[in-house]
Design an enzyme around this catalytic site. Sequence first.
Site, PDB file in Angstrom:
ATOM      1  N   LYS A   1       0.846  -1.201   0.000  1.00  0.00           N
ATOM      2  CA  LYS A   1       0.000   0.000   0.000  1.00  0.00           C
ATOM      3  C   LYS A   1       0.882   1.252   0.000  1.00  0.00           C
ATOM      4  CE  LYS A   1      -3.967   1.859   2.642  1.00  0.00           C
ATOM      5  NZ  LYS A   1      -4.817   1.625   3.833  1.00  0.00           N
TER       6      LYS A   1
ATOM      7  N   SER B   1      -9.665   1.558   2.787  1.00  0.00           N
ATOM      8  CA  SER B   1      -8.813   2.329   1.907  1.00  0.00           C
ATOM      9  C   SER B   1      -7.743   1.508   1.190  1.00  0.00           C
ATOM     10  CB  SER B   1      -8.138   3.435   2.703  1.00  0.00           C
ATOM     11  OG  SER B   1      -7.285   2.893   3.685  1.00  0.00           O
TER      12      SER B   1
ATOM     13  N   SER C   1      -9.723  -0.745   7.032  1.00  0.00           N
ATOM     14  CA  SER C   1      -9.155  -0.597   5.693  1.00  0.00           C
ATOM     15  C   SER C   1      -8.417  -1.807   5.132  1.00  0.00           C
ATOM     16  CB  SER C   1      -8.218   0.603   5.643  1.00  0.00           C
ATOM     17  OG  SER C   1      -8.971   1.756   5.467  1.00  0.00           O
TER      18      SER C   1
END
Length: 471
Positions: free
Chosen positions: A72, A147, A171
């Site tokens: 990420k 996210s 997330s």
Amino acid sequence: MNLNTRPWHELLTLIEQGEIHPREVIADLYRAIAEREDQIRAYISLAPQEKLLQECERLREKPLRGLPIAVKDNISTRDLKTTCASRFLENFQPIFDATVIQRLKDAGAQILGKTNLDEFAMGSSTENSAFYPTRNPHDVERVPGGSSGGSAAAVAAHEASCALGSDTGGSIRQPAAFCGIVGLKPTYGLVSRYGLVAFASSLDQIGPMTKDVRDCALLLNYIAGHDPNDSTSIGRSCADYTQELGREIQGFRVGVPKEYIAGLSGQAKACVDSWLKTFEELGAQVIELSLPHTEYAIPTYYLISSSEASANLARFDGVRYTKRASAASVEAMFAESRDKGFGPEVKRRIMIGTYALSAGYYEAWYGKAQRVRALIRQDFANAFQAVDILISPTSPTPAFKVGERVSDPLAMYLSDIFTVPASLAGLPAISLPGGQVEGLPFGMQLIADKFQEAKLLRAAYAFEQATQSSF
Ligand code: GLN
């Protein structure tokens, strides 16, 4: 051979048996990326294939054999930009690796690329990325969740074997659920956050996003443990998280919080019923119980996380790291840089948080949220007197359509309703495939008490093995 569809543990076995070479895995992953990335847009940046191919020779003797992992883009990497999907950090090149990255590299892994996210990890759909939204590989008209939507979509589209995400209020788990993969948020303090760009420091955790439960345990083995660079890091709870996989769960007490299932209907309800049946067939005992402060979790989370975000994001001022706007005075430069650099959702959080922390309002908002947080934590402590694990859907619905909730932040925030409580209590929680609703993946969440990752993974693995062929 489509090696890109296989989890790390299978690839490692094949490599050790001399059946395949890591080079072939890398080639298959880049092939999948070339085929699907235009549509999915899971990545913000990619490592050059040549570099990975070259390096894997050198890494062949290390435990992870030069295999690539997606990361990420809010986790600091020395070789690739770290943008947090924000205009502000569009060109930010860190000078160090996050501890998790360092550990994976030491074990012989390579960074395949950096994945898309909601700007600064604020969101539930990856539509808040300043660059572009990521699409759900199961239906490109739908969001991958967020996210960590880029990491989830990359794994689900077989553009990565596994990935790292970060979870503040869901997330890792919610995008894992939307994309039909496995995602684990570890206990607060188990995995170092050194090098993770801070969103809400009392909640943030890094965790694995994988194709199956065994890979989740394997990855946790490499990233968990004390780090002197992170004052909140505690240490491992278990020497080998794969060790308990395969042990029976006969006699396990599985708790069903009645507040979490009250509003479910139709296919979602049918899924939950089938999960409970599976656990009973595995010899577990299903116990209904109450987590009475559940209804306050969403407002509590959004007050605390936004307050912490407003403090953490004060460092982005146009002077350090970030893009600088030109203006007549220093003050105007700060204001202008922040106005241009942050997107609308980030600004909304900063404003909510600054308000909740301001003199005169602090006690009524932030202080009160902290007290409610203690009650939520106590709900879980009581529950774990009676049960081993708790079960719920990961999110109330499967993946929603792109654009469906962008203009309604409250509807967007509600998709975190089942993930936020465990975050507030600092507990480990995993999402894994739990069947289908409306023809889309529907995630099952299991929550355990602090540092009970081995137990959590054992229950998840038993469920996965029992249901693998049915969905
Ligand atoms: N969706 C939640 C939010 O917008 C959770 C985000 C996260 O866990 N990083 O804050």
